[in-house]
Design a protein around this motif. Structure first.
Motif, PDB file in Angstrom:
ATOM      1  N   ALA A 127       6.277 -10.713  -5.665  1.00  0.00           N
ATOM      2  CA  ALA A 127       5.858  -9.596  -4.825  1.00  0.00           C
ATOM      3  C   ALA A 127       7.038  -9.024  -4.057  1.00  0.00           C
ATOM      4  O   ALA A 127       7.179  -7.803  -3.958  1.00  0.00           O
ATOM      5  CB  ALA A 127       4.773 -10.059  -3.864  1.00  0.00           C
ATOM      6  N   LEU A 128       7.876  -9.898  -3.543  1.00  0.00           N
ATOM      7  CA  LEU A 128       9.058  -9.431  -2.809  1.00  0.00           C
ATOM      8  C   LEU A 128       9.943  -8.565  -3.700  1.00  0.00           C
ATOM      9  O   LEU A 128      10.365  -7.484  -3.317  1.00  0.00           O
ATOM     10  CB  LEU A 128       9.885 -10.630  -2.357  1.00  0.00           C
ATOM     11  CG  LEU A 128       9.666 -11.232  -0.981  1.00  0.00           C
ATOM     12  CD1 LEU A 128      10.721 -12.283  -0.719  1.00  0.00           C
ATOM     13  CD2 LEU A 128       9.717 -10.183   0.097  1.00  0.00           C
ATOM     14  N   MET A 129      10.194  -9.063  -4.895  1.00  0.00           N
ATOM     15  CA  MET A 129      11.058  -8.335  -5.833  1.00  0.00           C
ATOM     16  C   MET A 129      10.490  -6.963  -6.138  1.00  0.00           C
ATOM     17  O   MET A 129      11.213  -5.977  -6.204  1.00  0.00           O
ATOM     18  CB  MET A 129      11.161  -9.074  -7.162  1.00  0.00           C
ATOM     19  CG  MET A 129      11.647 -10.462  -7.048  1.00  0.00           C
ATOM     20  SD  MET A 129      13.395 -10.445  -6.856  1.00  0.00           S
ATOM     21  CE  MET A 129      13.625 -12.159  -6.499  1.00  0.00           C
ATOM     22  N   ALA A 174       8.738  -5.123  -4.433  1.00  0.00           N
ATOM     23  CA  ALA A 174       8.681  -4.191  -3.310  1.00  0.00           C
ATOM     24  C   ALA A 174      10.021  -3.541  -3.021  1.00  0.00           C
ATOM     25  O   ALA A 174      10.092  -2.600  -2.250  1.00  0.00           O
ATOM     26  CB  ALA A 174       8.184  -4.914  -2.058  1.00  0.00           C
ATOM     27  N   VAL A 175      11.083  -4.045  -3.635  1.00  0.00           N
ATOM     28  CA  VAL A 175      12.404  -3.489  -3.338  1.00  0.00           C
ATOM     29  C   VAL A 175      12.530  -2.103  -3.954  1.00  0.00           C
ATOM     30  O   VAL A 175      12.345  -1.934  -5.144  1.00  0.00           O
ATOM     31  CB  VAL A 175      13.511  -4.394  -3.906  1.00  0.00           C
ATOM     32  CG1 VAL A 175      14.871  -3.796  -3.643  1.00  0.00           C
ATOM     33  CG2 VAL A 175      13.416  -5.773  -3.294  1.00  0.00           C
ATOM     34  N   LYS A 181       5.552   3.069 -11.057  1.00  0.00           N
ATOM     35  CA  LYS A 181       5.111   2.490  -9.798  1.00  0.00           C
ATOM     36  C   LYS A 181       4.181   1.302  -9.975  1.00  0.00           C
ATOM     37  O   LYS A 181       4.173   0.385  -9.194  1.00  0.00           O
ATOM     38  CB  LYS A 181       4.343   3.549  -8.991  1.00  0.00           C
ATOM     39  CG  LYS A 181       5.219   4.450  -8.236  1.00  0.00           C
ATOM     40  CD  LYS A 181       5.644   3.844  -6.926  1.00  0.00           C
ATOM     41  CE  LYS A 181       7.039   4.274  -6.597  1.00  0.00           C
ATOM     42  NZ  LYS A 181       7.180   5.715  -6.683  1.00  0.00           N
ATOM     43  N   ARG A 225       4.321  -2.459  -9.228  1.00  0.00           N
ATOM     44  CA  ARG A 225       4.536  -2.990  -7.896  1.00  0.00           C
ATOM     45  C   ARG A 225       3.311  -3.782  -7.419  1.00  0.00           C
ATOM     46  O   ARG A 225       2.181  -3.405  -7.621  1.00  0.00           O
ATOM     47  CB  ARG A 225       4.795  -1.863  -6.934  1.00  0.00           C
ATOM     48  CG  ARG A 225       4.899  -2.370  -5.530  1.00  0.00           C
ATOM     49  CD  ARG A 225       4.902  -1.273  -4.573  1.00  0.00           C
ATOM     50  NE  ARG A 225       6.214  -0.633  -4.536  1.00  0.00           N
ATOM     51  CZ  ARG A 225       6.404   0.472  -3.849  1.00  0.00           C
ATOM     52  NH1 ARG A 225       5.431   1.048  -3.241  1.00  0.00           N
ATOM     53  NH2 ARG A 225       7.596   1.002  -3.829  1.00  0.00           N
ATOM     54  N   LEU A 271       1.461  -4.940  -4.214  1.00  0.00           N
ATOM     55  CA  LEU A 271       1.406  -4.619  -2.804  1.00  0.00           C
ATOM     56  C   LEU A 271       0.756  -5.773  -2.066  1.00  0.00           C
ATOM     57  O   LEU A 271      -0.421  -6.054  -2.271  1.00  0.00           O
ATOM     58  CB  LEU A 271       0.589  -3.340  -2.621  1.00  0.00           C
ATOM     59  CG  LEU A 271       1.061  -2.392  -1.544  1.00  0.00           C
ATOM     60  CD1 LEU A 271       2.499  -1.990  -1.767  1.00  0.00           C
ATOM     61  CD2 LEU A 271       0.188  -1.174  -1.524  1.00  0.00           C
ATOM     62  N   LEU A 272       1.540  -6.444  -1.236  1.00  0.00           N
ATOM     63  CA  LEU A 272       0.939  -7.510  -0.440  1.00  0.00           C
ATOM     64  C   LEU A 272       0.193  -6.871   0.712  1.00  0.00           C
ATOM     65  O   LEU A 272       0.666  -5.922   1.308  1.00  0.00           O
ATOM     66  CB  LEU A 272       2.023  -8.431   0.107  1.00  0.00           C
ATOM     67  CG  LEU A 272       2.705  -9.355  -0.879  1.00  0.00           C
ATOM     68  CD1 LEU A 272       3.670 -10.245  -0.138  1.00  0.00           C
ATOM     69  CD2 LEU A 272       1.687 -10.190  -1.614  1.00  0.00           C
ATOM     70  N   ARG A 273      -0.951  -7.444   1.025  1.00  0.00           N
ATOM     71  CA  ARG A 273      -1.688  -6.878   2.146  1.00  0.00           C
ATOM     72  C   ARG A 273      -1.320  -7.615   3.418  1.00  0.00           C
ATOM     73  O   ARG A 273      -1.030  -8.797   3.403  1.00  0.00           O
ATOM     74  CB  ARG A 273      -3.196  -7.033   1.918  1.00  0.00           C
ATOM     75  CG  ARG A 273      -3.644  -6.464   0.609  1.00  0.00           C
ATOM     76  CD  ARG A 273      -5.129  -6.495   0.574  1.00  0.00           C
ATOM     77  NE  ARG A 273      -5.644  -5.147   0.799  1.00  0.00           N
ATOM     78  CZ  ARG A 273      -6.912  -4.892   1.040  1.00  0.00           C
ATOM     79  NH1 ARG A 273      -7.781  -5.855   1.130  1.00  0.00           N
ATOM     80  NH2 ARG A 273      -7.318  -3.654   1.201  1.00  0.00           N
ATOM     81  N   GLY A 274      -1.375  -6.890   4.497  1.00  0.00           N
ATOM     82  CA  GLY A 274      -1.235  -7.521   5.799  1.00  0.00           C
ATOM     83  C   GLY A 274       0.148  -8.076   6.075  1.00  0.00           C
ATOM     84  O   GLY A 274       1.118  -7.737   5.419  1.00  0.00           O
ATOM     85  N   ASP A 275       0.201  -8.914   7.080  1.00  0.00           N
ATOM     86  CA  ASP A 275       1.469  -9.438   7.550  1.00  0.00           C
ATOM     87  C   ASP A 275       1.534 -10.948   7.333  1.00  0.00           C
ATOM     88  O   ASP A 275       0.559 -11.572   6.961  1.00  0.00           O
ATOM     89  CB  ASP A 275       1.619  -9.129   9.040  1.00  0.00           C
ATOM     90  CG  ASP A 275       1.700  -7.646   9.292  1.00  0.00           C
ATOM     91  OD1 ASP A 275       2.607  -7.019   8.747  1.00  0.00           O
ATOM     92  OD2 ASP A 275       0.820  -7.119  10.001  1.00  0.00           O
ATOM     93  N   ARG A 285      -2.569 -14.376   1.178  1.00  0.00           N
ATOM     94  CA  ARG A 285      -2.133 -13.063   0.694  1.00  0.00           C
ATOM     95  C   ARG A 285      -1.919 -13.062  -0.814  1.00  0.00           C
ATOM     96  O   ARG A 285      -1.474 -12.062  -1.367  1.00  0.00           O
ATOM     97  CB  ARG A 285      -0.819 -12.674   1.373  1.00  0.00           C
ATOM     98  CG  ARG A 285      -0.928 -12.564   2.868  1.00  0.00           C
ATOM     99  CD  ARG A 285       0.438 -12.457   3.488  1.00  0.00           C
ATOM    100  NE  ARG A 285       0.960 -11.097   3.459  1.00  0.00           N
ATOM    101  CZ  ARG A 285       2.228 -10.797   3.674  1.00  0.00           C
ATOM    102  NH1 ARG A 285       3.099 -11.730   3.913  1.00  0.00           N
ATOM    103  NH2 ARG A 285       2.626  -9.548   3.636  1.00  0.00           N
ATOM    104  N   GLU A 319      -2.373   7.902  -6.711  1.00  0.00           N
ATOM    105  CA  GLU A 319      -2.451   6.566  -6.152  1.00  0.00           C
ATOM    106  C   GLU A 319      -3.317   6.569  -4.909  1.00  0.00           C
ATOM    107  O   GLU A 319      -3.922   5.575  -4.556  1.00  0.00           O
ATOM    108  CB  GLU A 319      -1.049   6.069  -5.802  1.00  0.00           C
ATOM    109  CG  GLU A 319      -0.668   4.885  -6.631  1.00  0.00           C
ATOM    110  CD  GLU A 319       0.703   4.411  -6.268  1.00  0.00           C
ATOM    111  OE1 GLU A 319       1.409   4.028  -7.196  1.00  0.00           O
ATOM    112  OE2 GLU A 319       1.064   4.400  -5.088  1.00  0.00           O
ATOM    113  N   VAL A 346      -6.024   3.764  -3.977  1.00  0.00           N
ATOM    114  CA  VAL A 346      -6.064   2.939  -2.778  1.00  0.00           C
ATOM    115  C   VAL A 346      -7.381   3.118  -2.056  1.00  0.00           C
ATOM    116  O   VAL A 346      -8.029   2.160  -1.657  1.00  0.00           O
ATOM    117  CB  VAL A 346      -4.878   3.283  -1.847  1.00  0.00           C
ATOM    118  CG1 VAL A 346      -5.071   2.621  -0.500  1.00  0.00           C
ATOM    119  CG2 VAL A 346      -3.587   2.816  -2.481  1.00  0.00           C
TER     120      VAL A 346
END
Lengths: 364, 515
Positions: free
Chosen positions: B277-279, B281-282, B293, B296, B298-302, B318, B420, B424
């Motif tokens: 997920a990190l990769m 998002a770059v 697109k 990608r 998309l991780l939700r939240g924090d 997550r 998109e 969403v």
């Protein structure tokens, strides 16, 4: 609105003369100078561009290149309070047929927040820590709409929900410090969009955020733009973000535009050595790890003593390619390279083509 | 004669040691089970009521001459880790071994001689230089503190260092405010290198700098490593920078290392879902990729709070692959491929570590709707196909997960043309409706109501989702602790369960919502 955005000619050379342009936003020869004890800081020194609704313009450049000052000039933020005495502005900014540089502060205030809104880099300092997030959004709404607090509050909750904040009815009573960085940025976007502005200026909206949150925020801005059809100016130094979101790109250096064109053109056929430098100095996740990055040598110029001739010449590896001393004495003007693609450089088209294809492109 | 014999025996004795030793000797810094908890105190008595578990049990080693990159979101403990391994902060538990010597509990005085060998470069070039000292005195401070008299005098050495990092020796008498950010960072680097350290820990060395300057500093650090044979631990949140500078990379999430691998393996076939997920998002400076697109995630939240990290796998709240086991059992950091250690029950690009566990958690279900990823789906299929021979005993659950992923992929490819934004909002609607349905089901006991609101709203994927939904209540009933039972029995299990749900939807979903 849609017809305008379909034409897509967002970066044409602005027409001269003091009459309302056709473009939604048009900036003509904007100069913002700050007199200081050390001399005049020429933050923006003759900038022109235009933007249509539904399009996104990215302004790229290093710190101190005048990106943020440009956006603040459009928002009329330099003329607030005592700050107005310390700034010299000239040129024209046309927003939807109205000129802003010569407009009275009251006129600009009516537009600010309603027609144009701004998202700041640091949401923690952009929001007031003493007031609830909801109340700050309500205030922004009630300034422009004669509605009761209750209605405005409902609108605030609706906006918080729209930007993806969970439990908006509860979070509307939260304070900024109770929100995480990404949430705060969302709340600020909600605040900026509460009046459905037609121009949204985002000043480094994701610089302070983690990549995962950055992806969320960029998606959100893109979605909201589609929904509301607003024009967006995205100020950033991250070319990755630019490639992701922008239709058009404007590269600034030393307070002036050095290159501008559609995102595809600027990334595929960049014309200015500074743009090459920016592209070369970015480590990229999608390519083979080359041994070294190609940095731009030196540091950004002082805006008090901008180098003579081409402001980039002290850092430009190709400053000696054009004959004579022209790069050091004559300031290059923007010239059209191809349709909608402009660059300000003394290098001849052949030299640029040769350097780009032979020296730069293979290393990227 | 006797002497030669003696040396022989010595040599003999030494040989086996050396044979096993090289690896050990290559290791410059070794960290085992390192923890750092910051206590939270409350009340008049300042009793400890909790702790921020900034670093919560990490193991890794740094080999001589290499660069170890550490990445993660803010709040994952990477900076704390850097400060603890340099002993700027005391660890709560665990062991730090530097060159074979345990430095975990050394006192400040005992640490001092070691400071020569371990240096740190700080993130903020504005905050890390004393504004009242000249550059000369800042860079010569290490010599003064350590009582080192370099050849040719301190001043000459400092000027040499300034030149080494690309500054002019005349800057010796200037103050920090006279320098730009990039120059200040160079001063910080010069100071860190003054005593020729063996290990340099750099905490976000370039994140405060402009891209062009960033490249200068990255290149400088690279050159210095080659010239002086330095070992780096580089902590950064920018994945492209880390990829550029590192030989091996550790990915941290909430105080734990979730993946540790060499650069190529990590970036080409990340195994931990979080890494993936990190990769994804770059942002990549390439406009051509804009159409793609969909790859990608998309991780939700924090990131959850490190005060009360989630049970089991910390990423399960997550993760789009999370199942029951992720909630209950913490995955260990194990070497799945040579040189690639991963802590995950369901790694990407590799055989599932807990294939019997197919019940998706609610977070995973929500996330999987948000992963409009046709490419991912096909990759999944490929990995399933690859897994099939390995885990032949349990093909059924695999199929189930496969089937449940397909609709997602299909769904993703369909609205690809659509904006998109719609996607969403659709996903949000679905989520909202599900939540509403769950609430309704919670309030009313009427079973019919739930199925009518819950199922049709999900639209297409509903058929695929029936399986995991059905399996969720079914699983606990048939002993999750005994996966052996799965071997042949569950052949029809998911499908049968799916049908069952359709019949007993009311009661089943009731159970799931109760849970």
């Amino acid at each position: 609105m849609t017809e305008l955005s379909k034409t897509g000619a967002a970066v044409g050379e602005p027409t001269s003369g003091r009459q309302a342009p056709e473009a939604f936003l048009e900036v003509r020869d904007l100069k913002v100078h700050f007199p200081t004890d050390d001399g005049v800081v020429k933050s923006v020194d003759g900038l022109s561009f235009s933007l249509e609704k539904g399009r996104t313009l990215a302004i790229v450049g290093e710190s101190g290149s005048g990106k943020s000052v440009t956006s603040q000039a459009i928002m009329g933020l330099h003329r607030l309070g005592t700050r107005g005495k310390n700034v010299r502005m000239s040129g024209e900014i046309w927003l939807d047929g109205q000129e802003l540089v010569s407009a009275s502060p009251d006129e600009v205030r009516k537009l600010r927040g309603r027609e144009m809104a701004m998202i700041f880099q640091d949401p923690l300092s952009a929001m007031h820590p003493y007031y609830k997030v909801g109340d700050q959004i309500v205030e922004a709404y009630r300034v422009h709409h004669k509605v009761s607090k209750k209605v405005a509050r409902a609108r605030a909750i609706e906006m918080l929900d729209r930007v993806g904040i969970p439990e908006p009815a509860k979070r509307v009573d939260g304070y900024p410090h109770e929100f995480s960085g990404g949430m705060r940025q969302r709340a600020m976007i909600a605040m900026a969009l509460v009046n459905n502005p037609e121009l949204l200026i985002a000043d480094e909206p994701t610089t302070a955020l983690d990549v995962t949150v950055q992806a969320q925020i960029l998606d959100l801005i893109r979605d909201l733009q589609k929904e509301f059809g607003s024009a967006v100016i995205m100020i950033t130094h991250d070319l990755g973000v630019v490639a992701e979101i922008a239709d058009d790109v404007l590269v600034m250096y030393g307070g002036r535009c050095v290159e501008r064109g559609s995102a595809g053109e600027v990334f595929e056929q960049p014309q200015h050595p500074y743009t090459w430098g920016l592209l070369g100095s970015m480590p990229r996740i999608d390519r083979e790890t080359s041994e070294r990055l190609i940095p731009v040598k030196g540091s950004p110029p002082s805006l008090i003593n901008v180098p003579s001739g081409c402001a980039f010449h002290p850092r430009c590896p190709y400053a000696d390619v054009p004959k004579g001393n022209v790069t050091r004495t004559v300031r290059p003007e923007l010239e059209q390279v191809s349709t909608g693609h402009w660059s300000a450089c003394h290098l001849s088209a052949e030299d640029r083509e040769r350097i780009w294809t032979e020296e730069i492109a293979p290393k990227l | 004669m006797s002497e030669t014999k003696k040396t022989d025996t010595v040599a003999e004795a030494a040989v086996p040691k050396q044979a096993s030793a090289p690896e050990e000797r290559d290791v410059l810094l070794k960290v085992e089970g390192l923890t750092k908890h910051f206590p939270i105190k409350k009340g008049i008595l300042q009793r400890q009521v909790g702790a921020v578990k900034a670093v919560d049990g990490i193991d890794f080693e740094v080999r001589k001459g290499e660069t170890l990159g550490v990445v993660g979101e803010s709040g994952c403990g990477k900076s704390t880790m850097g400060r603890v391994i340099t002993r700027l902060q005391d660890p709560t538990g665990g062991r730090i071994t530097f060159e074979g010597r345990d430095i975990t509990r050394l006192s400040t005085g005992q640490m001092r001689p070691l400071r020569r060998d371990i240096q740190m470069i700080f993130q903020d070039p504005y905050g890390s230089l004393n504004p009242r000292h000249t550059i000369g005195s800042i860079v010569s401070a290490p010599f003064r503190l350590q009582g080192v008299e370099p050849e040719g005098g301190v001043k000459k050495e400092v000027q040499r260092l300034l030149e080494l990092v690309g500054l002019s020796p005349e800057h010796y008498n200037r103050y920090p405010h006279e320098f730009s950010g990039g120059q200040r960072q160079r001063i910080g680097i010069a100071r860190a290198l003054a005593l020729k350290p063996k290990l340099v820990v750099a905490d976000e060395p370039v994140s405060a700098l402009d891209v062009s300057i960033q490249a200068q500093v990255v290149n400088l650090m690279d050159d210095l490593q080659q010239e002086l044979g330095l070992t780096y631990v580089i902590i950064a949140h920018d994945l492209s920078v880390v990829r550029h500078v590192s030989d091996r990379i550790a990915v941290m999430y909430l105080g734990k290392i979730v993946e540790l691998a060499d650069r190529t393996s990590l970036y080409e076939s990340p195994m931990h879902p979080y890494t993936k997920a990190l990769m994804s998002a770059v942002p990549v400076p390439d406009t051509k990729r804009r159409g793609q697109k969909n790859e990608r995630i998309l991780l939700r939240g924090d990131v959850p709070s490190p005060i009360a990290p989630p049970s089991g796998c910390r990423f399960h709240t997550r993760c789009w692959k999370a199942t029951q086991i992720c909630k209950t059992t913490e995955p260990q950091l194990v070497e799945l491929k040579p040189g690639q250690r991963v802590a995950c029950h369901h790694p990407e690009n590799f055989a599932d570590q807990a294939p019997q566990d197919t019940v998706l958690l609610s977070a995973a279900k929500k996330a999987s709707e948000l992963v409009p990823d046709a490419a991912d789906g096909s990759a999944e299929e490929a990995s399933v196909a690859e897994k099939a021979p390995v885990t032949e005993k349990k093909p059924e659950p695999e199929k189930a997960s496969d089937a449940e992923k397909k609709p997602v992929a299909e769904k993703a490819s369909e609205p690809e043309k659509a904006s998109e934004a719609e996607e969403v909002t659709l996903a949000e609607e679905v989520a909202a409706e599900e939540a509403a349905a769950a609430e309704e089901a919670g309030e009313k006991t009427g079973p019919g109501a739930k199925t009518s609101t819950g199922k049709p709203s999900t639209g297409k994927p509903s058929t695929g989702k029936a399986a995991p939904e059905a399996a969720e209540p079914a699983e606990p009933a048939e002993e999750p602790a005994a996966p052996a039972a799965e071997a042949d029995a569950p052949a029809e299990e998911p499908e049968a369960a799916a049908e069952e749900t359709d019949r007993q939807a009311g009661t089943d979903s009731q159970e799931s919502t109760d849970k």
